[in-house]
Design a protein around this motif. Structure first.
Motif, mmCIF file in Angstrom:
data_model
loop_
_atom_site.group_PDB
_atom_site.id
_atom_site.type_symbol
_atom_site.label_atom_id
_atom_site.label_comp_id
_atom_site.label_asym_id
_atom_site.label_seq_id
_atom_site.Cartn_x
_atom_site.Cartn_y
_atom_site.Cartn_z
ATOM 1 N N LEU A 172 1.514 7.211 -32.883
ATOM 2 C CA LEU A 172 0.512 8.139 -32.366
ATOM 3 C C LEU A 172 -0.525 7.458 -31.478
ATOM 4 N N GLU A 173 -0.616 6.139 -31.542
ATOM 5 C CA GLU A 173 -1.647 5.378 -30.826
ATOM 6 C C GLU A 173 -3.050 5.811 -31.250
ATOM 7 N N ASN A 174 -3.147 6.352 -32.450
ATOM 8 C CA ASN A 174 -4.421 6.759 -33.012
ATOM 9 C C ASN A 174 -4.224 6.896 -34.519
ATOM 10 N N ILE A 175 -5.314 7.136 -35.254
ATOM 11 C CA ILE A 175 -5.258 7.106 -36.707
ATOM 12 C C ILE A 175 -5.263 8.520 -37.277
ATOM 13 N N PRO A 176 -4.172 8.957 -37.915
ATOM 14 C CA PRO A 176 -4.115 10.314 -38.475
ATOM 15 C C PRO A 176 -4.856 10.423 -39.800
ATOM 16 N N VAL A 177 -5.621 11.522 -39.950
ATOM 17 C CA VAL A 177 -6.377 11.727 -41.188
ATOM 18 C C VAL A 177 -6.161 13.109 -41.796
ATOM 19 N N ALA A 178 -5.545 14.038 -41.051
ATOM 20 C CA ALA A 178 -5.264 15.372 -41.595
ATOM 21 C C ALA A 178 -4.083 15.959 -40.839
ATOM 22 N N THR A 182 -12.462 14.302 -38.851
ATOM 23 C CA THR A 182 -11.994 14.093 -40.224
ATOM 24 C C THR A 182 -11.146 15.233 -40.780
ATOM 25 N N ASP A 183 -11.252 16.440 -40.218
ATOM 26 C CA ASP A 183 -10.503 17.557 -40.784
ATOM 27 C C ASP A 183 -10.412 18.682 -39.770
ATOM 28 N N THR A 184 -9.273 19.407 -39.787
ATOM 29 C CA THR A 184 -9.080 20.591 -38.946
ATOM 30 C C THR A 184 -8.390 21.663 -39.774
ATOM 31 N N GLN A 185 -8.890 22.894 -39.683
ATOM 32 C CA GLN A 185 -8.312 24.019 -40.410
ATOM 33 C C GLN A 185 -8.112 25.189 -39.452
ATOM 34 N N PHE A 186 -7.060 25.984 -39.697
ATOM 35 C CA PHE A 186 -6.624 27.003 -38.750
ATOM 36 C C PHE A 186 -6.678 28.409 -39.343
ATOM 37 N N ALA A 187 -7.091 29.383 -38.517
ATOM 38 C CA ALA A 187 -7.086 30.806 -38.894
ATOM 39 C C ALA A 187 -7.490 31.605 -37.660
ATOM 40 N N ASP A 188 -7.231 32.913 -37.696
ATOM 41 C CA ASP A 188 -7.715 33.817 -36.655
ATOM 42 C C ASP A 188 -9.158 34.163 -36.997
ATOM 43 N N LEU A 189 -10.096 33.599 -36.267
ATOM 44 C CA LEU A 189 -11.508 33.736 -36.606
ATOM 45 C C LEU A 189 -12.212 34.874 -35.880
ATOM 46 N N LEU A 238 -16.132 17.074 -36.752
ATOM 47 C CA LEU A 238 -16.345 15.895 -35.907
ATOM 48 C C LEU A 238 -17.471 15.083 -36.551
ATOM 49 N N PHE A 239 -17.099 14.338 -37.588
ATOM 50 C CA PHE A 239 -18.060 13.588 -38.397
ATOM 51 C C PHE A 239 -18.903 12.668 -37.527
ATOM 52 N N GLY A 240 -18.247 11.976 -36.573
ATOM 53 C CA GLY A 240 -18.965 11.066 -35.700
ATOM 54 C C GLY A 240 -19.524 9.880 -36.445
ATOM 55 N N ASN A 241 -20.696 9.462 -36.034
ATOM 56 C CA ASN A 241 -21.417 8.373 -36.691
ATOM 57 C C ASN A 241 -22.898 8.734 -36.664
ATOM 58 N N SER A 242 -23.619 8.323 -35.632
ATOM 59 C CA SER A 242 -24.983 8.818 -35.448
ATOM 60 C C SER A 242 -24.969 10.208 -34.830
ATOM 61 N N ALA A 243 -23.999 10.434 -33.935
ATOM 62 C CA ALA A 243 -23.840 11.739 -33.298
ATOM 63 C C ALA A 243 -22.504 12.344 -33.705
ATOM 64 N N ALA A 301 -19.972 16.117 -40.572
ATOM 65 C CA ALA A 301 -19.029 17.134 -41.044
ATOM 66 C C ALA A 301 -17.791 16.444 -41.609
ATOM 67 N N ALA A 302 -17.546 16.621 -42.909
ATOM 68 C CA ALA A 302 -16.501 15.873 -43.595
ATOM 69 C C ALA A 302 -15.268 16.713 -43.902
ATOM 70 N N LYS A 303 -15.461 17.974 -44.291
ATOM 71 C CA LYS A 303 -14.356 18.806 -44.754
ATOM 72 C C LYS A 303 -14.729 20.266 -44.553
ATOM 73 N N CYS A 304 -13.752 21.096 -44.125
ATOM 74 C CA CYS A 304 -14.010 22.526 -43.988
ATOM 75 C C CYS A 304 -12.870 23.318 -44.599
ATOM 76 N N VAL A 305 -13.187 24.542 -45.005
ATOM 77 C CA VAL A 305 -12.205 25.472 -45.562
ATOM 78 C C VAL A 305 -12.435 26.826 -44.906
ATOM 79 N N LEU A 306 -11.355 27.467 -44.451
ATOM 80 C CA LEU A 306 -11.422 28.776 -43.818
ATOM 81 C C LEU A 306 -10.801 29.815 -44.746
ATOM 82 N N GLN A 307 -11.620 30.712 -45.284
ATOM 83 C CA GLN A 307 -11.137 31.798 -46.131
ATOM 84 C C GLN A 307 -12.250 32.833 -46.298
ATOM 85 N N ASP A 308 -11.926 33.934 -46.925
ATOM 86 C CA ASP A 308 -12.894 35.008 -47.117
ATOM 87 C C ASP A 308 -13.775 34.689 -48.323
ATOM 88 N N PHE A 309 -14.984 34.199 -48.060
ATOM 89 C CA PHE A 309 -15.911 33.876 -49.147
ATOM 90 C C PHE A 309 -16.815 35.049 -49.509
#
Length: 526
Positions: free
Chosen positions: A203-209, A259-266, A278-283, A308-316
């Protein structure tokens, strides 16, 4: 893991060594000449009092107030406060010397001009030096971790890399394969449920999700495991073919560390959108991307802060529309729910917010007490930004949904360096058990906390155990799934041995010699 300014605040450090009457060099600025200063008890008390007021005034302008007892004196004086001094514009020469100086300035997280005077800053230093404990506060008492898992059998994979550097483990039920992201090779390794090597995708990059939409794999790429302001992250798609996958196609690139990507029709237009952390560092930021068709996406930022570390897409909210829950670390240290009007317009509600040292790492929604309302299982244990001892408040928590947007912490299991936890009915008795990993365990005093299994005995009582080989790896990531198709849930633990904190030499040598990229805990209840 960030800016380090080892200022010698001589007289401040001496506050907690020599008591109320002292003679020590006073250093108002690390670049200024030292001068011998006599501090009387009255002057000292006045300095500490003004420092307490200044700390409450300035610190709470950005985040919740960090009480002095959250860290020991040495860590405050040698690590945290010197870093904060740079951010507040009080030590520009240190910023100039940093290899990412221009990027740090552009991030907006470092002030161009001082927020306060050096006198105010030194009073804040004096307050924390006087009020913080000499040693870190100990963890609350917890049940002893027994060695031996009665519901699982440990299985090692049949392949390994020279260095175990797993950044992701995921079982994909669509093709019944184990996917392992590797930071050293920047590849996606694929294995059978029995741990046999199948192939690696460069991938020439580091997969995390990873998400499989049936047509192929969406892979979140962090860019750099080590914190940086460089925009190296992205989102790629690997189209599935009869013989494997086509080369990666970039969907997004040049992003802050993702760090994370989640999919749905929003927005209800029938197209699949996604939200990305997009956790970033300072920004950094948290955004959802509207699918505009023809492979085009429009970004809608929801939080323009790092962490931003983790997200969940659902009807809360229970109105049939897809909402977003997101866990934010760094200065916010919060869990937020963005309620959706069904057209992609969001309003946010805060589930909780903690102080900026809390170190949130993961969450998942789960109806823990089976009352029909969605609760939250949360871990906090990040301890790698700077040399730091263990923290009393690290662990695994359950926040119960009390209705009307109110959540209460009703369960806490102390766990140094807690990094991820999952709640599942592993033993098939109808209630939810917990499995948790630690990336920053106390290897000297409690190495068994690298992985813990909490068997639910009812009434918030748990039997706690680990497996004998728990220190065969350094567990960064974990997945729970029915790997072998026998209708019970197994676990996969991914090891990343070269973390940002020190570990005992004998462990590192063992890991480098023969540490596995992952282990499978095979459920034996069926």
């Amino acid at each position: 893991m960030g800016l380090i300014s080892r200022s010698l605040f001589g007289f401040i450090g001496a506050l907690w060594v020599f008591g109320m009457q002292l003679v020590r060099p006073q250093v108002l600025d690390p670049t200024s000449p030292r001068a011998e200063t006599v501090v009387t008890a009255e002057q000292l008390n006045e300095l500490i009092s003004s420092g307490r007021k200044a700390a409450h005034l300035y610190c709470q302008s950005c985040h919740l107030f960090p009480e002095p007892n959250f860290l020991d004196k040495r860590t405050w004086i040698e690590q945290v406060l010197p870093r904060k001094k740079v951010r507040l514009g009080l030590f520009p020469s240190a910023l100039e010397k940093h290899p990412e100086s221009n990027l740090l300035k552009a991030s907006g997280a470092y002030l161009d001009s001082p927020l306060m005077s050096l006198e105010e800053w030194n009073s804040i230093m004096a307050y924390y030096a006087a009020a913080a404990p000499t040693a870190p506060l100990p963890q609350d008492p917890r049940q002893e971790i027994a060695v031996g898992l009665k519901f699982f059998r440990v299985e090692m994979p049949k392949f390994r890399h020279a260095v175990a550097s797993s950044t992701m483990v995921k079982f994909n039920p669509k093709d019944r394969r184990i996917y392992v992201g590797d930071a050293e090779t920047k590849a996606l390794d694929i294995a059978t449920p029995d741990g046999e090597y199948v192939q690696s995708i460069k991938l020439e990059n580091i997969p995390v999700a990873l998400t499989d939409d049936g047509m192929g794999l969406f892979v979140t790429l962090i860019g750099s495991f080590v914190p940086t302001e460089k925009r190296l992250a992205g989102l790629s798609f690997l189209e599935r073919t009869s013989g494997g996958f086509k080369p990666p196609k970039a969907i997004l690139k040049d992003l802050p560390r993702a760090t994370d990507t989640q999919f749905a029709d929003l927005n209800g237009d029938g197209r699949t959108d996604f939200a990305i952390c997009l956790f970033g560092n300072s920004a950094g930021r948290f955004s959802w991307f509207e699918n505009a068709g023809d492979g085009e996406y429009k970004e809608h930022p929801l939080i323009e802060k790092a962490g931003a570390a983790k997200c969940v897409l659902q009807d809360f909210s229970g109105d049939g529309k897809v909402d977003i829950a997101v866990l934010i670390a760094q200065e916010l240290e919060s869990l937020l729910i963005f309620k959706n009007d069904g057209k992609g317009n969001f309003t946010s509600e805060t589930v909780f917010q903690r102080h900026p040292l809390f170190g949130h790492t993961y969450f998942e929604p789960v109806d823990f007490n089976r009352d029909g309302r969605m609760d939250f299982l949360v871990t906090n244990g990040d301890n790698g930004e700077y040399p730091s001892p263990t923290k009393k408040y690290h662990g695994v928590r359950v926040y119960l949904n009390k209705g009307e947007g109110r959540f209460e912490e009703k369960f806490f299991f102390p766990l140094n360096g807690a990094f991820k936890a999952v709640a599942r009915d592993f033993d098939g008795d109808g209630d939810l058990d917990l499995a948790a990993i630690s990336f920053f365990p106390d290897y000297e005093r409690s190495p068994e906390e690298s992985f813990v299994f909490l068997e639910n005995r009812g009434g918030q009582q748990f039997a706690v155990a680990t497996f004998r080989e728990t220190i065969s790896g350094r567990w960064l990531t974990m997945d729970a799934a029915d790997i072998d198709g026998d209708n019970d849930l197994d676990l996969i633990l991914g090891s990343h041995i070269h973390g940002p904190s020190e570990v005992p030499d004998f462990l590192m040598k063992d890991w480098e010699k023969g540490g596995p990229p992952f282990v499978v805990l095979r459920n034996t209840t069926r």
